[in-house]
Design an enzyme around this catalytic site. Structure first.
Site, PDB file in Angstrom:
ATOM      1  N   ASP A   9       0.858  -1.182   0.000  1.00  0.00           N
ATOM      2  CA  ASP A   9       0.000   0.000   0.000  1.00  0.00           C
ATOM      3  C   ASP A   9       0.893   1.231   0.000  1.00  0.00           C
ATOM      4  OD1 ASP A   9      -1.963   1.879   0.237  1.00  0.00           O
ATOM      5  OD2 ASP A   9      -2.898   1.028   2.016  1.00  0.00           O
ATOM      6  N   ASP A 102      -3.079   2.482  -6.082  1.00  0.00           N
ATOM      7  CA  ASP A 102      -1.963   2.529  -5.127  1.00  0.00           C
ATOM      8  C   ASP A 102      -1.878   1.281  -4.243  1.00  0.00           C
ATOM      9  OD1 ASP A 102      -4.268   3.011  -3.705  1.00  0.00           O
ATOM     10  OD2 ASP A 102      -3.434   4.608  -2.466  1.00  0.00           O
ATOM     11  N   GLU A 103      -2.519   0.191  -4.663  1.00  0.00           N
ATOM     12  CA  GLU A 103      -2.501  -1.049  -3.880  1.00  0.00           C
ATOM     13  C   GLU A 103      -2.182  -2.244  -4.766  1.00  0.00           C
ATOM     14  OE1 GLU A 103      -5.366  -1.791  -0.460  1.00  0.00           O
ATOM     15  OE2 GLU A 103      -6.499  -0.409  -1.728  1.00  0.00           O
TER      16      GLU A 103
END
Length: 393
Positions: A9, A102-103
């Site tokens: 993350d 963003d993961e």
């Protein structure tokens, strides 16, 4: 063999991207979002200490943290950096799932035979930060659920490794809200009967949870006991959704064509949100009466918002349709998809617009797409033999 699953993350990704280009933003409360009537897309840890959270109305966020600096956000920059991170991970990891902008989930099962899994992941994390300048948190455990919860607990502290024998001990003291599928309504329901920690939830009879919550009760019980058999799905940017409409009679009626386009975009945008996709590429296709076929596409900020996609598709159509010859077919495709929620791109949206989309989507999900739609898009009739709805790998 126990699986080894990593969840990565990127820490306050939008904020970190802005600070990468402007060091003066370091250390100050920063909010990324829309105008006075918009919502918070992301915020720095300095702002979070005052109670600011994602999806909170900007006005409320500024009441909690009046000294915060509000920025509109640059999705083009965020998309470029997300792509760079993806390339680094895909080059090194055997199986990668891009869960959102963003993961990432990585399945590195068997890596211990050659490297220590934690050591390998730590080296990858260092490479990402070194090459992009962006901070991140990761957690390594036996499945996606435990790893994702692990990154949440490791934020601003340390990266975590949660071995099989420590999973339940790790989960037990945490709030049930830490489980990814638990929203506010489910938490309130569980709280009313005294279930606030994962330990209490894990000891509830599975049948009771099923009666309370429905089919999700079984899944919730499994996750509270550290059970998640969902695979890491390999990521590809080639996924797309599209629809085409063939006219019963060739037409040159511009107003009619644009009404059809509006209906097509509305349907595809609803599908994006329902399946939690964000699109980064928009394509318009036209076929003339003589069967000549032309297409035009452009990149957009990751989005699933009707008004952004409609504006883009309409502009592309105006640029593409230049021959003033009758058309027999028109098509729209959204591609470059990544997993993500609707709010991720809404820097200009208001609370009212968010509520409107949510209400319309709920009605469509319950009663069908035709239950509520814009009058201007009524010329597009989905679920007919002339419509082709595709999902391409």
């Amino acid at each position: 063999m126990e699986r080894s699953v990593v969840h990565i993350d990127m820490n306050t990704f939008f904020v970190s991207c802005e600070r990468l280009t402007n060091s003066e933003l370091n250390g100050i409360p920063l909010i990324i979002g829309g105008g006075d009537r918009g919502v918070v897309a992301s915020c720095s840890y300095e702002a979070r200490r005052f109670g600011v959270r994602s999806a909170m109305p900007i006005q409320m966020a500024l009441r909690l943290c009046p000294q915060a600096k509000v920025m509109k956000g640059d999705m083009e920059l965020y998309s470029q950096l997300s792509h760079s991170i993806t390339e680094i991970i895909q080059e090194k990891a055997p199986v990668v799932e891009k869960a959102s902008i963003d993961e990432f989930y990585l399945d590195i099962t068997g890596m211990d035979k050659f490297h220590g899994s934690y050591k390998w992941t730590n080296e990858l994390a260092q490479t990402i930060t070194k090459e992009t300048g962006l901070p991140l948190t990761f957690a390594l455990s036996i499945n996606k659920t435990v790893s994702k919860i692990g990154t949440g607990e490791g934020k601003q502290k340390q990266n975590l490794q949660i071995p099989p024998e420590m999973v339940q001990q790790f989960l037990n003291p945490l709030s049930v809200q830490k489980i990814p599928m638990v929203g506010d309504k489910t938490f309130q329901l569980l709280s009313r009967i005294g279930i606030r920690t994962i330990e209490t939830l894990s000891k509830m009879p599975c049948e009771v949870l099923q009666q309370m919550i429905g089919k999700n009760g079984i899944e919730l019980w499994k996750k509270s006991n550290g059970i998640d058999n969902n695979p890491v799905e390999p990521y590809t940017e080639r996924k797309s959704i599209s629809t085409e409409h063939t006219f019963t009679q060739d037409t040159i009626d511009i107003d009619k064509l644009k009404r059809v386009i509006l209906g097509m975009v509305e349907k595809l945008a609803f599908q994006l949100r329902s399946e939690q996709w964000l699109a980064s590429t928009v394509t318009i296709k036209i076929r003339y009466a003589n069967f000549d076929t032309e297409t035009k596409q452009c990149r957009v900020q990751y989005t699933s918002a009707d008004y952004i996609l409609t504006k883009t598709v309409t502009e592309l159509f105006d640029k593409l349709y230049q021959r003033r010859m009758r058309l027999r077919l028109i098509g729209v495709r959204f591609s470059g998809l990544v997993r993500g929620t609707y709010q991720i791109d809404l820097f200009q949206d208001t609370e009212e617009m968010l509520a409107l989309y949510e209400a319309m989507d709920k009605m469509k999900s319950r009663y069908g797409f035709d239950a509520v739609m814009r009058c201007a898009g009524a010329s597009f009739k989905p679920n007919t033999k002339n419509e082709i709805l595709k999902r391409k790998p």
